[in-house]
Design a protein around this motif. Structure first.
Motif, PDB file in Angstrom:
ATOM      1  N   LEU A  93     -55.440   4.419  -2.871  1.00  0.00           N
ATOM      2  CA  LEU A  93     -55.557   3.968  -1.491  1.00  0.00           C
ATOM      3  C   LEU A  93     -55.059   5.092  -0.578  1.00  0.00           C
ATOM      4  CD1 LEU A  93     -54.043   0.397  -1.956  1.00  0.00           C
ATOM      5  CD2 LEU A  93     -56.450   0.905  -1.527  1.00  0.00           C
ATOM      6  N   PRO A  94     -55.333   5.019   0.709  1.00  0.00           N
ATOM      7  CA  PRO A  94     -54.789   6.037   1.626  1.00  0.00           C
ATOM      8  C   PRO A  94     -53.268   6.083   1.565  1.00  0.00           C
ATOM      9  CG  PRO A  94     -56.512   4.772   2.707  1.00  0.00           C
ATOM     10  CD  PRO A  94     -56.259   4.087   1.398  1.00  0.00           C
ATOM     11  N   ASP A  95     -52.699   7.259   1.799  1.00  0.00           N
ATOM     12  CA  ASP A  95     -51.248   7.398   1.658  1.00  0.00           C
ATOM     13  C   ASP A  95     -50.469   6.575   2.676  1.00  0.00           C
ATOM     14  OD1 ASP A  95     -51.941   8.831   3.875  1.00  0.00           O
ATOM     15  OD2 ASP A  95     -51.147  10.740   3.177  1.00  0.00           O
ATOM     16  N   GLY A  96     -51.088   6.178   3.780  1.00  0.00           N
ATOM     17  CA  GLY A  96     -50.396   5.345   4.757  1.00  0.00           C
ATOM     18  C   GLY A  96     -50.725   3.869   4.647  1.00  0.00           C
ATOM     19  N   ALA A  97     -51.309   3.442   3.531  1.00  0.00           N
ATOM     20  CA  ALA A  97     -51.748   2.044   3.390  1.00  0.00           C
ATOM     21  C   ALA A  97     -50.581   1.073   3.498  1.00  0.00           C
ATOM     22  CB  ALA A  97     -52.474   1.862   2.065  1.00  0.00           C
ATOM     23  N   ALA A  98     -49.480   1.358   2.828  1.00  0.00           N
ATOM     24  CA  ALA A  98     -48.352   0.430   2.840  1.00  0.00           C
ATOM     25  C   ALA A  98     -47.754   0.302   4.240  1.00  0.00           C
ATOM     26  CB  ALA A  98     -47.290   0.886   1.851  1.00  0.00           C
ATOM     27  N   SER A  99     -47.614   1.421   4.945  1.00  0.00           N
ATOM     28  CA  SER A  99     -47.045   1.372   6.300  1.00  0.00           C
ATOM     29  C   SER A  99     -47.938   0.574   7.239  1.00  0.00           C
ATOM     30  CB  SER A  99     -46.861   2.792   6.840  1.00  0.00           C
ATOM     31  OG  SER A  99     -45.975   3.525   6.029  1.00  0.00           O
ATOM     32  N   SER A 100     -49.239   0.776   7.125  1.00  0.00           N
ATOM     33  CA  SER A 100     -50.173   0.046   7.975  1.00  0.00           C
ATOM     34  C   SER A 100     -50.147  -1.443   7.657  1.00  0.00           C
ATOM     35  CB  SER A 100     -51.587   0.613   7.787  1.00  0.00           C
ATOM     36  OG  SER A 100     -52.509  -0.079   8.599  1.00  0.00           O
ATOM     37  N   ALA A 145     -47.809   3.021  -7.406  1.00  0.00           N
ATOM     38  CA  ALA A 145     -48.883   3.925  -7.787  1.00  0.00           C
ATOM     39  C   ALA A 145     -48.917   4.034  -9.307  1.00  0.00           C
ATOM     40  CB  ALA A 145     -48.677   5.302  -7.161  1.00  0.00           C
ATOM     41  N   GLN A 146     -50.065   3.723  -9.884  1.00  0.00           N
ATOM     42  CA  GLN A 146     -50.233   3.895 -11.322  1.00  0.00           C
ATOM     43  C   GLN A 146     -50.461   5.371 -11.607  1.00  0.00           C
ATOM     44  OE1 GLN A 146     -53.888   2.461 -13.255  1.00  0.00           O
ATOM     45  NE2 GLN A 146     -52.592   1.343 -14.679  1.00  0.00           N
ATOM     46  N   LEU A 147     -49.615   5.946 -12.438  1.00  0.00           N
ATOM     47  CA  LEU A 147     -49.698   7.370 -12.750  1.00  0.00           C
ATOM     48  C   LEU A 147     -50.515   7.542 -14.024  1.00  0.00           C
ATOM     49  CD1 LEU A 147     -46.008   8.429 -11.992  1.00  0.00           C
ATOM     50  CD2 LEU A 147     -47.963   8.296 -10.439  1.00  0.00           C
ATOM     51  N   ASP A 148     -51.718   8.079 -13.857  1.00  0.00           N
ATOM     52  CA  ASP A 148     -52.635   8.210 -14.989  1.00  0.00           C
ATOM     53  C   ASP A 148     -52.169   9.310 -15.946  1.00  0.00           C
ATOM     54  OD1 ASP A 148     -54.108   6.297 -13.692  1.00  0.00           O
ATOM     55  OD2 ASP A 148     -55.515   7.730 -12.787  1.00  0.00           O
ATOM     56  N   ASP A 149     -52.670   9.187 -17.171  1.00  0.00           N
ATOM     57  CA  ASP A 149     -52.441  10.207 -18.202  1.00  0.00           C
ATOM     58  C   ASP A 149     -50.969  10.394 -18.544  1.00  0.00           C
ATOM     59  OD1 ASP A 149     -55.218  10.688 -18.191  1.00  0.00           O
ATOM     60  OD2 ASP A 149     -54.991  12.117 -16.543  1.00  0.00           O
ATOM     61  N   LEU A 150     -50.181   9.367 -18.299  1.00  0.00           N
ATOM     62  CA  LEU A 150     -48.779   9.417 -18.705  1.00  0.00           C
ATOM     63  C   LEU A 150     -48.509   8.252 -19.654  1.00  0.00           C
ATOM     64  CD1 LEU A 150     -46.830  10.225 -15.402  1.00  0.00           C
ATOM     65  CD2 LEU A 150     -47.263  11.752 -17.337  1.00  0.00           C
ATOM     66  N   GLY A 190     -48.632  11.127  -3.531  1.00  0.00           N
ATOM     67  CA  GLY A 190     -48.254  10.258  -2.424  1.00  0.00           C
ATOM     68  C   GLY A 190     -49.213   9.128  -2.129  1.00  0.00           C
ATOM     69  N   HIS A 191     -50.311   8.997  -2.863  1.00  0.00           N
ATOM     70  CA  HIS A 191     -51.272   7.917  -2.636  1.00  0.00           C
ATOM     71  C   HIS A 191     -50.931   6.701  -3.514  1.00  0.00           C
ATOM     72  CE1 HIS A 191     -54.332  10.011  -0.170  1.00  0.00           C
ATOM     73  NE2 HIS A 191     -53.845  11.104  -0.767  1.00  0.00           N
ATOM     74  N   PRO A 192     -50.714   5.549  -2.909  1.00  0.00           N
ATOM     75  CA  PRO A 192     -50.474   4.349  -3.726  1.00  0.00           C
ATOM     76  C   PRO A 192     -51.798   3.840  -4.314  1.00  0.00           C
ATOM     77  CG  PRO A 192     -50.544   3.735  -1.421  1.00  0.00           C
ATOM     78  CD  PRO A 192     -50.668   5.253  -1.459  1.00  0.00           C
ATOM     79  N   THR A 193     -51.698   3.008  -5.326  1.00  0.00           N
ATOM     80  CA  THR A 193     -52.894   2.384  -5.909  1.00  0.00           C
ATOM     81  C   THR A 193     -52.862   0.856  -5.772  1.00  0.00           C
ATOM     82  OG1 THR A 193     -51.876   2.268  -8.110  1.00  0.00           O
ATOM     83  CG2 THR A 193     -53.158   4.245  -7.580  1.00  0.00           C
ATOM     84  N   ARG A 242     -58.922  -3.889   6.193  1.00  0.00           N
ATOM     85  CA  ARG A 242     -59.035  -2.900   7.263  1.00  0.00           C
ATOM     86  C   ARG A 242     -57.684  -2.214   7.523  1.00  0.00           C
ATOM     87  NH1 ARG A 242     -62.798  -1.418  10.517  1.00  0.00           N
ATOM     88  NH2 ARG A 242     -64.150  -3.071   9.724  1.00  0.00           N
ATOM     89  N   ALA A 243     -56.595  -2.967   7.360  1.00  0.00           N
ATOM     90  CA  ALA A 243     -55.282  -2.352   7.567  1.00  0.00           C
ATOM     91  C   ALA A 243     -54.988  -1.313   6.488  1.00  0.00           C
ATOM     92  CB  ALA A 243     -54.201  -3.428   7.569  1.00  0.00           C
ATOM     93  N   ALA A 244     -55.371  -1.600   5.258  1.00  0.00           N
ATOM     94  CA  ALA A 244     -55.068  -0.684   4.157  1.00  0.00           C
ATOM     95  C   ALA A 244     -55.965   0.546   4.164  1.00  0.00           C
ATOM     96  CB  ALA A 244     -55.194  -1.416   2.820  1.00  0.00           C
ATOM     97  N   ASN A 245     -57.222   0.373   4.526  1.00  0.00           N
ATOM     98  CA  ASN A 245     -58.153   1.502   4.514  1.00  0.00           C
ATOM     99  C   ASN A 245     -59.156   1.343   5.659  1.00  0.00           C
ATOM    100  OD1 ASN A 245     -59.816   3.650   3.946  1.00  0.00           O
ATOM    101  ND2 ASN A 245     -60.131   3.115   1.793  1.00  0.00           N
TER     102      ASN A 245
END
Length: 402
Positions: free
Chosen positions: A87-94, A108-113, A224-227, A247-250
């Motif tokens: 999601l956009p990096d400002g999704a949570a704040s919005s 944020a799900q960290l892939d390949d870990l 910095g991008h949440p998922t 709309r608020a998230a993206n």
């Protein structure tokens, strides 16, 4: 020619009706027991289905009350291969600024870990656990609680420390935090500082290792991008808020954002339980019908076997209605006893199943009352034809064929 005066009307006292009506039951107890069993199985099935369903629904409703229905999750609507997309990096704040939102926490799900108990475990044996970066408000937003230790705070979120979800801790074999508990994550050691209780509305948290945003950015290359964003809303405005969150998230691609309410899964269980209840009630009704046919069959045989008794009573002055009442009462008693036994069996099954699953046993009084009434009705209907057949039997023919 004047008719001779009519004799006194034949009467059957209530005090004599029960002994007369139970002759067949007392002389053939085995047959009576089988007839009772047929009705009892049908009634027990119906009472047990209603009781178990009510107990299960009460547990689900208690879960909904305890967990709340005002938790929403915001994520991408097109996950690829089971992985969450950004999601956009400002999704949570919005989202936090949206009217009606009480709290919001980003992860944020960290892939390949992968997460390992030891650095000696091969990479292919990851155990299916996820690594999630999260903010420090996640615990309060989810209304979750800790089994052991502490959650991330503003200080520890920047260091290699981790909080394990309940399933993740179980898979990794971390039961308590009395020693130096560490896990191998991203080619470095992380210290386990907390273990969460199961989070029923967020199962993805249960199987995750949670680290702070600072540690994820500095040591694991998080951009910095949440998922996924968890949102608590004003309960009275949950539906309204859900419609505004994409709309608020993206704002640039609201159609690519999906908003879900985890408690809907629990609510769906109530609907499924209602549908299943109807099915099993139908099966119980079929069993009850079979039991009623069994009573009718037994009563027909009883009438044939007791033709001599019927003929003798009629010859001695018994009226047709007395003979009919005798067999109807016998049939009603079979149904009533079967209904009573069925209610007790159904209640016992409900209590046993509910206790085994940790539910509060609930036996609806209406189910017991209606079950008993249904058994009496079935017994009455089943006895009508044999009773009328016995009443219409001529005394001379009954005595001659006895």
């Amino acid at each position: 020619m004047r008719r001779p005066p009519a004799g006194p009307l034949s009467r059957l006292r209530l005090a004599d009706l029960l002994p007369v009506a139970t002759i067949g039951l007392r002389t053939r107890p085995g047959r009576a027991a089988l007839s009772v069993l047929g009705v009892a199985i049908g009634i027990a099935a119906m009472v047990a289905v209603l009781g178990v369903t009510r107990s299960s629904q009460a547990e689900v409703l208690a879960q909904l009350d305890r967990l709340g229905t005002n938790l929403l999750t915001v994520a991408s609507s097109d996950p690829r291969g089971g992985q969450e997309t950004q999601l956009p990096d400002g999704a949570a704040s919005s989202v936090r600024r949206t009217e009606g939102v009480l709290a919001a926490s980003a992860t944020a799900q960290l892939d390949d870990l992968a997460v390992y108990r030891s650095d000696l475990i091969p990479d292919a044996h990851g155990g299916g656990l996820d690594v999630r970066a999260t903010d420090t408000a996640l615990l309060s937003t989810l209304d979750a609680s800790l089994l052991n230790g502490v959650f991330l705070d503003e200080a520890t979120a920047n260091y290699p420390v981790v909080v394990l979800g309940f399933k993740a801790a179980t898979v990794l074999g971390v039961a308590d935090l009395t020693g130096d508990d560490r896990i191998w994550l991203g080619d470095r050691w992380f210290v386990v500082v907390g273990i969460l209780q199961p989070v029923e509305l967020a199962p993805e948290i249960d199987r995750a290792a949670l680290i702070g945003f600072g540690a994820a950015a500095s040591g694991l290359g998080w951009d910095g991008h949440p998922t996924r964003v968890y949102v608590r809303t004003d309960t009275t405005r949950t539906e309204e808020v859900a419609s505004m969150l994409p709309r608020a998230a993206n704002p640039q691609a609201a159609s690519r954002v999906a908003v879900s309410r985890p408690s809907d899964v629990l609510s769906a269980r109530l609907t499924v339980a209602d549908a299943t209840t109807s099915l099993f009630l139908g099966l119980g009704a079929v069993a009850l019908l079979v039991g009623g046919i069994g009573i009718a069959n037994v009563m027909v045989i009883s009438v044939l076997e007791r033709r001599g008794e019927v003929g003798l009573r009629r010859a001695l002055g018994a009226a047709r209605r007395h003979v009919a009442v005798q067999f109807v009462v016998e049939s009603v008693l079979l149904g009533a006893v079967g209904g009573g036994v069925g209610v007790l069996l159904g209640a016992a099954v409900t209590v046993v199943l509910a206790q085994n699953r940790g539910w509060q046993p609930i036996i609806p009084p209406a189910a017991a009352g209606l079950g008993l009434a249904a058994a009496v009705v079935v017994g009455t209907v089943a006895g009508l034809y044999p009773a009328l057949r016995a009443a219409r039997m001529p005394p001379t023919e009954a005595l001659r064929t006895a």
